[in-house]
Scaffold this motif. Structure first.
Motif, PDB file in Angstrom:
ATOM      1  N   THR A  35       0.815  -1.230   0.000  1.00 19.65           N
ATOM      2  CA  THR A  35       0.000   0.000   0.000  1.00 19.65           C
ATOM      3  C   THR A  35       0.843   1.272   0.000  1.00 19.65           C
ATOM      4  O   THR A  35       0.292   2.369   0.012  1.00 19.65           O
ATOM      5  CB  THR A  35      -0.936   0.018   1.223  1.00 19.65           C
ATOM      6  OG1 THR A  35      -0.159  -0.084   2.431  1.00 19.65           O
ATOM      7  CG2 THR A  35      -1.919  -1.136   1.151  1.00 19.65           C
ATOM      8  N   HIS A  36       2.167   1.140   0.001  1.00 24.65           N
ATOM      9  CA  HIS A  36       3.053   2.311  -0.032  1.00 24.65           C
ATOM     10  C   HIS A  36       4.085   2.085  -1.129  1.00 24.65           C
ATOM     11  O   HIS A  36       5.083   1.384  -0.912  1.00 24.65           O
ATOM     12  CB  HIS A  36       3.744   2.515   1.311  1.00 24.65           C
ATOM     13  CG  HIS A  36       2.810   2.799   2.446  1.00 24.65           C
ATOM     14  ND1 HIS A  36       2.070   1.818   3.069  1.00 24.65           N
ATOM     15  CD2 HIS A  36       2.483   3.978   3.045  1.00 24.65           C
ATOM     16  CE1 HIS A  36       1.337   2.375   4.034  1.00 24.65           C
ATOM     17  NE2 HIS A  36       1.564   3.674   4.039  1.00 24.65           N
ATOM     18  N   ARG A  37       3.842   2.669  -2.291  1.00 19.89           N
ATOM     19  CA  ARG A  37       4.706   2.419  -3.439  1.00 19.89           C
ATOM     20  C   ARG A  37       5.053   3.742  -4.130  1.00 19.89           C
ATOM     21  O   ARG A  37       4.425   4.121  -5.123  1.00 19.89           O
ATOM     22  CB  ARG A  37       4.029   1.448  -4.407  1.00 19.89           C
ATOM     23  CG  ARG A  37       3.848   0.069  -3.778  1.00 19.89           C
ATOM     24  CD  ARG A  37       3.330  -0.964  -4.745  1.00 19.89           C
ATOM     25  NE  ARG A  37       3.457  -2.305  -4.173  1.00 19.89           N
ATOM     26  CZ  ARG A  37       3.146  -3.424  -4.805  1.00 19.89           C
ATOM     27  NH1 ARG A  37       2.668  -3.369  -6.035  1.00 19.89           N
ATOM     28  NH2 ARG A  37       3.300  -4.593  -4.215  1.00 19.89           N
ATOM     29  N   PRO A  38       6.053   4.454  -3.595  1.00 21.10           N
ATOM     30  CA  PRO A  38       6.422   5.749  -4.177  1.00 21.10           C
ATOM     31  C   PRO A  38       6.851   5.622  -5.632  1.00 21.10           C
ATOM     32  O   PRO A  38       7.514   4.651  -6.021  1.00 21.10           O
ATOM     33  CB  PRO A  38       7.593   6.201  -3.298  1.00 21.10           C
ATOM     34  CG  PRO A  38       7.408   5.461  -2.020  1.00 21.10           C
ATOM     35  CD  PRO A  38       6.825   4.142  -2.396  1.00 21.10           C
ATOM     36  N   ARG A  39       6.475   6.617  -6.410  1.00 13.95           N
ATOM     37  CA  ARG A  39       6.773   6.625  -7.840  1.00 13.95           C
ATOM     38  C   ARG A  39       7.579   7.853  -8.221  1.00 13.95           C
ATOM     39  O   ARG A  39       7.428   8.908  -7.595  1.00 13.95           O
ATOM     40  CB  ARG A  39       5.476   6.562  -8.654  1.00 13.95           C
ATOM     41  CG  ARG A  39       4.815   5.184  -8.594  1.00 13.95           C
ATOM     42  CD  ARG A  39       3.429   5.168  -9.209  1.00 13.95           C
ATOM     43  NE  ARG A  39       2.928   3.792  -9.347  1.00 13.95           N
ATOM     44  CZ  ARG A  39       2.439   3.065  -8.353  1.00 13.95           C
ATOM     45  NH1 ARG A  39       2.381   3.583  -7.138  1.00 13.95           N
ATOM     46  NH2 ARG A  39       2.019   1.829  -8.564  1.00 13.95           N
ATOM     47  N   PRO A  40       8.422   7.731  -9.238  1.00 10.61           N
ATOM     48  CA  PRO A  40       9.210   8.878  -9.691  1.00 10.61           C
ATOM     49  C   PRO A  40       8.316  10.036 -10.100  1.00 10.61           C
ATOM     50  O   PRO A  40       7.231   9.848 -10.645  1.00 10.61           O
ATOM     51  CB  PRO A  40       9.989   8.324 -10.890  1.00 10.61           C
ATOM     52  CG  PRO A  40      10.013   6.848 -10.683  1.00 10.61           C
ATOM     53  CD  PRO A  40       8.729   6.507 -10.009  1.00 10.61           C
ATOM     54  N   ASN A  41       8.782  11.246  -9.803  1.00  9.68           N
ATOM     55  CA  ASN A  41       8.091  12.498 -10.112  1.00  9.68           C
ATOM     56  C   ASN A  41       6.759  12.621  -9.378  1.00  9.68           C
ATOM     57  O   ASN A  41       5.911  13.432  -9.754  1.00  9.68           O
ATOM     58  CB  ASN A  41       7.905  12.668 -11.623  1.00  9.68           C
ATOM     59  CG  ASN A  41       9.226  12.804 -12.350  1.00  9.68           C
ATOM     60  OD1 ASN A  41      10.202  13.318 -11.786  1.00  9.68           O
ATOM     61  ND2 ASN A  41       9.294  12.333 -13.591  1.00  9.68           N
ATOM     62  N   GLY A  42       6.615  11.848  -8.307  1.00  4.48           N
ATOM     63  CA  GLY A  42       5.438  11.985  -7.451  1.00  4.48           C
ATOM     64  C   GLY A  42       5.692  12.890  -6.267  1.00  4.48           C
ATOM     65  O   GLY A  42       4.841  13.014  -5.385  1.00  4.48           O
ATOM     66  N   GLY A  43       6.861  13.524  -6.231  1.00  6.48           N
ATOM     67  CA  GLY A  43       7.203  14.402  -5.133  1.00  6.48           C
ATOM     68  C   GLY A  43       8.025  13.694  -4.075  1.00  6.48           C
ATOM     69  O   GLY A  43       8.186  12.464  -4.096  1.00  6.48           O
ATOM     70  N   PRO A  44       8.587  14.441  -3.117  1.00 10.87           N
ATOM     71  CA  PRO A  44       9.406  13.841  -2.074  1.00 10.87           C
ATOM     72  C   PRO A  44       8.618  12.862  -1.226  1.00 10.87           C
ATOM     73  O   PRO A  44       7.386  12.912  -1.165  1.00 10.87           O
ATOM     74  CB  PRO A  44       9.869  15.049  -1.246  1.00 10.87           C
ATOM     75  CG  PRO A  44       8.920  16.144  -1.568  1.00 10.87           C
ATOM     76  CD  PRO A  44       8.466  15.907  -2.969  1.00 10.87           C
ATOM     77  N   ILE A  45       9.343  11.956  -0.582  1.00 14.02           N
ATOM     78  CA  ILE A  45       8.710  10.923   0.232  1.00 14.02           C
ATOM     79  C   ILE A  45       8.908  11.225   1.714  1.00 14.02           C
ATOM     80  O   ILE A  45       9.950  11.744   2.135  1.00 14.02           O
ATOM     81  CB  ILE A  45       9.247   9.519  -0.101  1.00 14.02           C
ATOM     82  CG1 ILE A  45      10.775   9.455   0.067  1.00 14.02           C
ATOM     83  CG2 ILE A  45       8.846   9.114  -1.511  1.00 14.02           C
ATOM     84  CD1 ILE A  45      11.354   8.067  -0.112  1.00 14.02           C
ATOM     85  N   LEU A  46       7.893  10.877   2.493  1.00 16.48           N
ATOM     86  CA  LEU A  46       7.964  10.903   3.954  1.00 16.48           C
ATOM     87  C   LEU A  46       8.234   9.482   4.406  1.00 16.48           C
ATOM     88  O   LEU A  46       7.450   8.570   4.134  1.00 16.48           O
ATOM     89  CB  LEU A  46       6.644  11.412   4.531  1.00 16.48           C
ATOM     90  CG  LEU A  46       6.544  11.440   6.061  1.00 16.48           C
ATOM     91  CD1 LEU A  46       7.410  12.562   6.622  1.00 16.48           C
ATOM     92  CD2 LEU A  46       5.096  11.622   6.496  1.00 16.48           C
ATOM     93  N   LYS A  47       9.353   9.262   5.103  1.00 15.58           N
ATOM     94  CA  LYS A  47       9.788   7.921   5.468  1.00 15.58           C
ATOM     95  C   LYS A  47       9.411   7.626   6.920  1.00 15.58           C
ATOM     96  O   LYS A  47       9.753   8.400   7.830  1.00 15.58           O
ATOM     97  CB  LYS A  47      11.294   7.787   5.254  1.00 15.58           C
ATOM     98  CG  LYS A  47      11.698   8.075   3.808  1.00 15.58           C
ATOM     99  CD  LYS A  47      13.072   7.567   3.471  1.00 15.58           C
ATOM    100  CE  LYS A  47      14.163   8.421   4.022  1.00 15.58           C
ATOM    101  NZ  LYS A  47      15.491   8.054   3.477  1.00 15.58           N
ATOM    102  N   VAL A  48       8.710   6.514   7.110  1.00 20.54           N
ATOM    103  CA  VAL A  48       8.183   6.156   8.431  1.00 20.54           C
ATOM    104  C   VAL A  48       8.607   4.741   8.784  1.00 20.54           C
ATOM    105  O   VAL A  48       8.540   3.826   7.953  1.00 20.54           O
ATOM    106  CB  VAL A  48       6.642   6.262   8.450  1.00 20.54           C
ATOM    107  CG1 VAL A  48       6.094   5.823   9.809  1.00 20.54           C
ATOM    108  CG2 VAL A  48       6.190   7.681   8.112  1.00 20.54           C
ATOM    109  N   ASN A  49       9.070   4.560  10.016  1.00 19.64           N
ATOM    110  CA  ASN A  49       9.335   3.235  10.573  1.00 19.64           C
ATOM    111  C   ASN A  49       9.085   3.303  12.071  1.00 19.64           C
ATOM    112  O   ASN A  49       9.752   4.055  12.784  1.00 19.64           O
ATOM    113  CB  ASN A  49      10.774   2.798  10.291  1.00 19.64           C
ATOM    114  CG  ASN A  49      11.092   1.436  10.868  1.00 19.64           C
ATOM    115  OD1 ASN A  49      11.638   1.337  11.964  1.00 19.64           O
ATOM    116  ND2 ASN A  49      10.747   0.385  10.140  1.00 19.64           N
TER     117      ASN A  49
END
Length: 429
Positions: free
Chosen positions: A327-341
């Motif tokens: 359910t979390h699949r970042p894609r190029p040119n989708g903007g910066p990512i917020l990384k959670v763990n």
């Protein structure tokens, strides 16, 4: 969210120039400092007494740089807004006694630095860069940016099962060749010294590393992708420099904007130039005290400060989608990512998410969430280190990419620009 930050290819063009000119952390820091100087920043020495004057300042220690801008009239307890990044990348680094060879081949003894994708260094034209230390303690940067080294792969005729799985032994199989003939002690350093324009007899130390000489480039039919070396994590260093330069001079800033670009993140940050070291804390404290503050002001400033730890993350891989969270699949040119763990391999919590979301909204920048698949171990960053060492609220973000830790990595061509815009909005507060 639809982006209102219209893509400026000029930022990515400039990033490509920065990547090509920064084959080592020392070059990255020198190039960052040059850009900050043009924006009005001035270097201060750690060994000198600091003044509490307004303006842009920066400190360099080895492959690390801390830069900050003090608005006119800033109180001693003014909080900091920090962009954290790192200057180092996984690669092959030259050993203290580098001259070696076998079977008539001259080779260079190297050590593996960081979590390198070893196979990406095979059969690639390689240069040599870093710094030389002279007997008087001075440093000289050197960049041999042409094909002088190569790690040759064994031909398939001699390893018929190579395509069923290749095992590279770090000691035996990763030593590059650089010529033919008799091995002579001191040859490599004499060669590098000549390239640097210094006398080899004056060289008493070196920090040298191998780099791929192929230039960064746009990729794809519509040039919507960017391929290049050391994007982990010079994308963030470049964006941080651009953002800090953009906000410098704005006297209405409610925070003191800071860029902290550390070295040695790729091997755990345990160095005097790493995030585990005292460099950032010392700089922030001295800034408080130089403006007439006391410990109470320092405590207030740190308690109100926020850090965005910016490092690359994983874009969803089209050939290995099962390795990603469904359910979390970042894609190029989708903007910066917020990384959670939730196990604190990343430092983000709900409050940090709100800060990052507000900055992106202000900048008109889309953003994405990243978590690891529960069955896959999660990497980490300088984020948790910064939070734990300094007690500063920290949020982990970055740009999604493929081929992380390869000699050449891949990301969306728009994402570095979108990241820089988000960082500007964050530093503005």
């Amino acid at each position: 969210m639809t982006s209102t930050a219209r893509f400026d290819r000029g930022h990515t063009d400039d990033l490509m120039t920065f990547l090509a000119a920064s084959p080592s952390p020392y070059h990255a820091v020198a190039n960052a400092a040059e850009r900050l100087e043009k924006a009005g920043f001035r270097q201060v020495e750690e060994t000198a007494a600091w003044e509490g004057t307004a303006g842009g300042k920066y400190v360099i220690r080895g492959g690390a740089l801390i830069a900050w801008y003090v608005p006119e009239g800033a109180a001693a307890h003014t909080p900091f807004r920090i962009v954290g990044a790192h200057t180092d990348s996984p690669n092959l680094r030259v050993k203290p006694e580098p001259d070696m060879g076998a079977q008539g081949w001259r080779q260079v003894a190297v050590e593996i630095y960081g979590g390198t994708l070893l196979n990406t260094w095979l059969d690639r034209d390689l240069g040599l860069a870093g710094r030389l230390t002279l007997r008087d303690g001075s440093h000289h940067l050197v960049n041999v940016d042409r094909a002088v080294l190569r790690v040759p792969q064994l031909a398939i005729h001699l390893d018929r099962q190579v395509n069923e799985g290749m095992k590279l032994e770090r000691q035996r199989h990763m030593q590059p060749i650089w010529g033919l003939g008799e091995v002579r002690e001191g040859d490599l350093i004499r060669f590098v010294a000549e390239e640097a324009g210094v006398d080899a007899e004056d060289v008493s130390g070196w920090d040298l590393m191998v780099h791929a000489i192929e230039a960064p480039t746009y990729l794809g039919r519509d040039r919507e992708l960017l391929a290049g070396p050391r994007m982990d994590n010079l994308i963030s260093v470049h964006a941080g420099v651009a953002a800090l330069a953009a906000v410098a001079g704005r006297e209405e800033l409610p925070y003191i904007p800071v860029l902290a670009a550390f070295d040695h993140e790729e091997n755990g940050s345990e160095a005097d130039t790493g995030a585990q070291g005292p460099l950032l804390g010392n700089v922030l404290e001295r800034s408080v005290y130089a403006r007439g503050g006391a410990y109470e002001d320092r405590a207030r400033a740190f308690a109100g400060s926020i850090c965005l730890s910016s490092d690359v993350g994983h874009a969803v891989h089209p050939n290995y989608a099962e390795r990603h969270d469904p359910t979390h699949r970042p894609r190029p040119n989708g903007g910066p990512i917020l990384k959670v763990n939730v196990n604190q391999r990343y430092a983000t919590d709900g409050s940090g998410r709100a800060v990052f979301a507000a900055a992106c909204e202000k900048a008109g920048v889309p953003w994405q969430s990243f978590v690891s698949n529960n069955d896959m171990p999660c990497g980490t960053t300088i984020g948790p280190i910064t939070a734990a060492r300094h007690g500063i609220s920290t949020v982990d973000i970055g740009v999604a990419c493929l081929s992380m830790h390869s000699a050449r990595e891949l990301c969306g061509a728009e994402d570095p620009y979108l990241l820089a815009n988000a960082l500007v909005a964050f530093l503005e507060g």
